[in-house]
Design a protein around this motif. Structure first.
Motif, PDB file in Angstrom:
ATOM      1  N   GLU A 157      14.842  -4.072  -0.474  1.00 61.46           N
ATOM      2  CA  GLU A 157      15.704  -3.727  -1.602  1.00 61.46           C
ATOM      3  C   GLU A 157      14.981  -2.859  -2.617  1.00 61.46           C
ATOM      4  OE1 GLU A 157      18.684  -5.917  -4.840  1.00 61.46           O
ATOM      5  OE2 GLU A 157      17.292  -7.116  -3.635  1.00 61.46           O
ATOM      6  N   LEU A 158      13.726  -3.191  -2.894  1.00 61.96           N
ATOM      7  CA  LEU A 158      12.965  -2.459  -3.904  1.00 61.96           C
ATOM      8  C   LEU A 158      12.599  -1.045  -3.454  1.00 61.96           C
ATOM      9  CD1 LEU A 158      10.416  -5.068  -5.334  1.00 61.96           C
ATOM     10  CD2 LEU A 158      12.047  -3.715  -6.657  1.00 61.96           C
ATOM     11  N   TRP A 159      12.200  -0.895  -2.187  1.00 62.14           N
ATOM     12  CA  TRP A 159      11.474   0.314  -1.804  1.00 62.14           C
ATOM     13  C   TRP A 159      12.114   1.143  -0.693  1.00 62.14           C
ATOM     14  CZ3 TRP A 159       7.311  -3.810  -2.134  1.00 62.14           C
ATOM     15  CH2 TRP A 159       6.799  -3.882  -3.444  1.00 62.14           C
ATOM     16  N   THR A 160      13.413   0.915  -0.428  1.00 63.52           N
ATOM     17  CA  THR A 160      14.087   1.749   0.570  1.00 63.52           C
ATOM     18  C   THR A 160      15.484   2.139   0.111  1.00 63.52           C
ATOM     19  OG1 THR A 160      15.157  -0.052   1.825  1.00 63.52           O
ATOM     20  CG2 THR A 160      12.892   0.510   2.435  1.00 63.52           C
ATOM     21  N   ASN A 161      15.971   3.218   0.705  1.00 62.32           N
ATOM     22  CA  ASN A 161      17.353   3.641   0.550  1.00 62.32           C
ATOM     23  C   ASN A 161      18.168   3.168   1.748  1.00 62.32           C
ATOM     24  OD1 ASN A 161      17.185   5.308  -1.880  1.00 62.32           O
ATOM     25  ND2 ASN A 161      16.017   6.771  -0.642  1.00 62.32           N
ATOM     26  N   PRO A 162      19.480   3.054   1.599  1.00 65.98           N
ATOM     27  CA  PRO A 162      20.315   2.797   2.776  1.00 65.98           C
ATOM     28  C   PRO A 162      20.038   3.824   3.869  1.00 65.98           C
ATOM     29  CG  PRO A 162      21.604   2.562   0.776  1.00 65.98           C
ATOM     30  CD  PRO A 162      20.271   3.106   0.352  1.00 65.98           C
ATOM     31  N   ASN A 163      19.989   3.354   5.101  1.00 68.39           N
ATOM     32  CA  ASN A 163      19.759   4.179   6.289  1.00 68.39           C
ATOM     33  C   ASN A 163      18.299   4.571   6.485  1.00 68.39           C
ATOM     34  OD1 ASN A 163      21.351   5.016   8.536  1.00 68.39           O
ATOM     35  ND2 ASN A 163      20.988   7.149   7.963  1.00 68.39           N
ATOM     36  N   MET A 202       0.852  -1.190   0.000  1.00 73.54           N
ATOM     37  CA  MET A 202       0.000   0.000   0.000  1.00 73.54           C
ATOM     38  C   MET A 202       0.891   1.244   0.000  1.00 73.54           C
ATOM     39  SD  MET A 202      -2.793  -1.847   0.290  1.00 73.54           S
ATOM     40  CE  MET A 202      -4.067  -0.569   0.400  1.00 73.54           C
ATOM     41  N   ARG A 203       0.362   2.349  -0.517  1.00 70.36           N
ATOM     42  CA  ARG A 203       1.127   3.596  -0.583  1.00 70.36           C
ATOM     43  C   ARG A 203       0.370   4.726   0.107  1.00 70.36           C
ATOM     44  NH1 ARG A 203       1.013   4.302  -5.612  1.00 70.36           N
ATOM     45  NH2 ARG A 203      -0.116   6.255  -5.908  1.00 70.36           N
ATOM     46  N   LYS A 204       1.091   5.503   0.905  1.00 71.29           N
ATOM     47  CA  LYS A 204       0.481   6.689   1.491  1.00 71.29           C
ATOM     48  C   LYS A 204       0.497   7.807   0.448  1.00 71.29           C
ATOM     49  CE  LYS A 204       0.719   9.873   5.411  1.00 71.29           C
ATOM     50  NZ  LYS A 204       1.323  10.139   6.751  1.00 71.29           N
ATOM     51  N   PRO A 205      -0.630   8.457   0.192  1.00 71.80           N
ATOM     52  CA  PRO A 205      -0.679   9.498  -0.849  1.00 71.80           C
ATOM     53  C   PRO A 205       0.302  10.636  -0.561  1.00 71.80           C
ATOM     54  CG  PRO A 205      -2.890   8.904  -0.111  1.00 71.80           C
ATOM     55  CD  PRO A 205      -1.936   8.254   0.843  1.00 71.80           C
ATOM     56  N   GLY A 206       0.661  11.351  -1.608  1.00 72.36           N
ATOM     57  CA  GLY A 206       1.534  12.510  -1.466  1.00 72.36           C
ATOM     58  C   GLY A 206       2.852  12.312  -2.185  1.00 72.36           C
ATOM     59  N   ASP A 207       3.639  13.379  -2.223  1.00 76.24           N
ATOM     60  CA  ASP A 207       4.935  13.338  -2.895  1.00 76.24           C
ATOM     61  C   ASP A 207       5.977  12.751  -1.954  1.00 76.24           C
ATOM     62  OD1 ASP A 207       3.916  14.536  -5.206  1.00 76.24           O
ATOM     63  OD2 ASP A 207       4.255  16.559  -4.420  1.00 76.24           O
ATOM     64  N   ASN A 208       6.756  11.820  -2.493  1.00 82.22           N
ATOM     65  CA  ASN A 208       7.828  11.200  -1.731  1.00 82.22           C
ATOM     66  C   ASN A 208       8.984  12.192  -1.579  1.00 82.22           C
ATOM     67  OD1 ASN A 208       9.813   9.555  -0.643  1.00 82.22           O
ATOM     68  ND2 ASN A 208      10.148   8.390  -2.524  1.00 82.22           N
ATOM     69  N   PRO A 209       9.327  12.623  -0.363  1.00 85.87           N
ATOM     70  CA  PRO A 209      10.384  13.616  -0.181  1.00 85.87           C
ATOM     71  C   PRO A 209      11.790  13.052  -0.361  1.00 85.87           C
ATOM     72  CG  PRO A 209       9.569  12.909   1.951  1.00 85.87           C
ATOM     73  CD  PRO A 209       8.695  12.251   0.923  1.00 85.87           C
ATOM     74  N   GLU A 210      11.926  11.721  -0.336  1.00 89.09           N
ATOM     75  CA  GLU A 210      13.238  11.090  -0.481  1.00 89.09           C
ATOM     76  C   GLU A 210      13.114   9.936  -1.471  1.00 89.09           C
ATOM     77  OE1 GLU A 210      14.809   9.972   3.329  1.00 89.09           O
ATOM     78  OE2 GLU A 210      14.084  11.814   4.295  1.00 89.09           O
ATOM     79  N   ARG A 211      13.327  10.226  -2.727  1.00 87.90           N
ATOM     80  CA  ARG A 211      13.142   9.229  -3.774  1.00 87.90           C
ATOM     81  C   ARG A 211      14.076   8.036  -3.587  1.00 87.90           C
ATOM     82  NH1 ARG A 211      12.232  12.367  -9.571  1.00 87.90           N
ATOM     83  NH2 ARG A 211      10.386  13.580  -8.924  1.00 87.90           N
ATOM     84  N   VAL A 212      13.575   6.872  -3.963  1.00 89.71           N
ATOM     85  CA  VAL A 212      14.369   5.643  -3.929  1.00 89.71           C
ATOM     86  C   VAL A 212      14.777   5.334  -5.366  1.00 89.71           C
ATOM     87  CG1 VAL A 212      14.426   3.196  -3.344  1.00 89.71           C
ATOM     88  CG2 VAL A 212      13.114   4.796  -1.915  1.00 89.71           C
TER      89      VAL A 212
END
Length: 290
Positions: free
Chosen positions: A230-236, A164-174
């Protein structure tokens, strides 16, 4: 009420009720969440009255689960994702009046949508029907039922990872590169059915078992968690599990260079989660030193 907690540089683990713990978490503070919720009353994990798996009816479970989803919506960052692992639930004549299947997956999706989440994607995870037959003795999977009346026979029940996705703009793109996620690997991950998940690839679980109040322990397969992270996060990034269990999600997040927050109600599970996360940090430090 938090019974106990362990807070380190890269992780925070809480022994308590996930809804109460989340109420003290800041808005928009979680980059990704992945977890396996209680499957209504299909399995009993503990004798605690706070355990959602101890609800008397499915309706009672859904009412309790909605409180958790509302808090989860608040703490998730805009434009970011959460994934929950589930399966549809078999019904029985003794308990439900009929032999069939409850669309547990669909009901959970609706609960998340009602809270404001967007239904983003899902993958079906193949399970061996022979193994399921041997474990559950389900009438519909027995070969002798084909000879008796095949209209009561059915396919096995797969697992799902619903995102599921929370609506809105992602402030930290992956973002990914061809090296970090090559085309052939992405094609495997993009498949709507994952056929290659090893059901035995889980954290060690024997030491967390308490026979007196528990029928079931089911850590989520590490491969499933790894793919979501792996798909949906950045390191840290911060990876959150409201149903931490023995720590499969925070353990995997730490091993993959993310930060982790997890909550677990059951005492023996919590103790094992603390040990597993400490082990993940130690193993990662040794790897980096080498």
């Amino acid at each position: 009420m938090v019974i106990d907690q362990v807070i380190k540089d890269r992780y925070a683990l809480y022994h308590g009720d996930c809804i109460e713990v989340m109420r003290d978490m800041p808005d928009d503070s979680i980059h990704y969440s992945i977890f396996s919720p209680p499957f209504a009353s299909l399995y009993t994990y503990s004798n605690s009255e706070r355990d959602m798996g101890n609800c008397r009816t499915h309706s009672e479970f859904y009412d309790q689960f909605k409180f958790m989803v509302a808090e989860l919506y608040r703490v998730m960052m805009h434009g970011r994702l959460l994934s929950f692992h589930c399966m549809n639930l078999p019904t029985s004549k003794e308990r439900d009046g009929v032999i069939g299947i409850t669309d547990f997956r669909g009901i959970l999706i609706s609960i998340f949508q009602d809270a404001g989440f967007i239904y983003h994607s899902e993958v079906c995870i193949w399970k061996d029907p022979v193994t399921a037959m041997q474990r559950t003795k389900a009438l519909g999977l027995l070969h002798k039922q084909i000879k008796k009346d095949s209209c009561m026979s059915r396919q096995g029940i797969p697992d799902f990872l619903v995102t599921m996705r929370k609506p809105g703009d992602n402030p930290e793109r992956v973002t990914h590169t061809n090296e970090s996620l090559p085309v052939n690997l992405w094609q495997r991950y993009a498949s709507p059915v994952w056929m290659d998940i090893n059901p035995s690839n889980t954290l060690q679980k024997t030491s967390a078992r308490e026979d007196k109040d528990e029928r079931h322990i089911c850590p989520l397969q590490l491969q499933v968690i790894e793919r979501g992270i792996e798909l949906w996060t950045n390191p840290n990034d911060v990876v959150f599990s409201p149903f931490g269990g023995i720590g499969s999600e925070p353990y995997t997040a730490l091993k993959m260079g993310r930060r982790a927050v997890a909550v677990e109600l059951k005492t023996s599970y919590y103790a094992q989660m603390v040990a597993n996360c400490a082990n993940a940090i130690e193993t990662e430090q040794i790897r980096l030193e080498v």
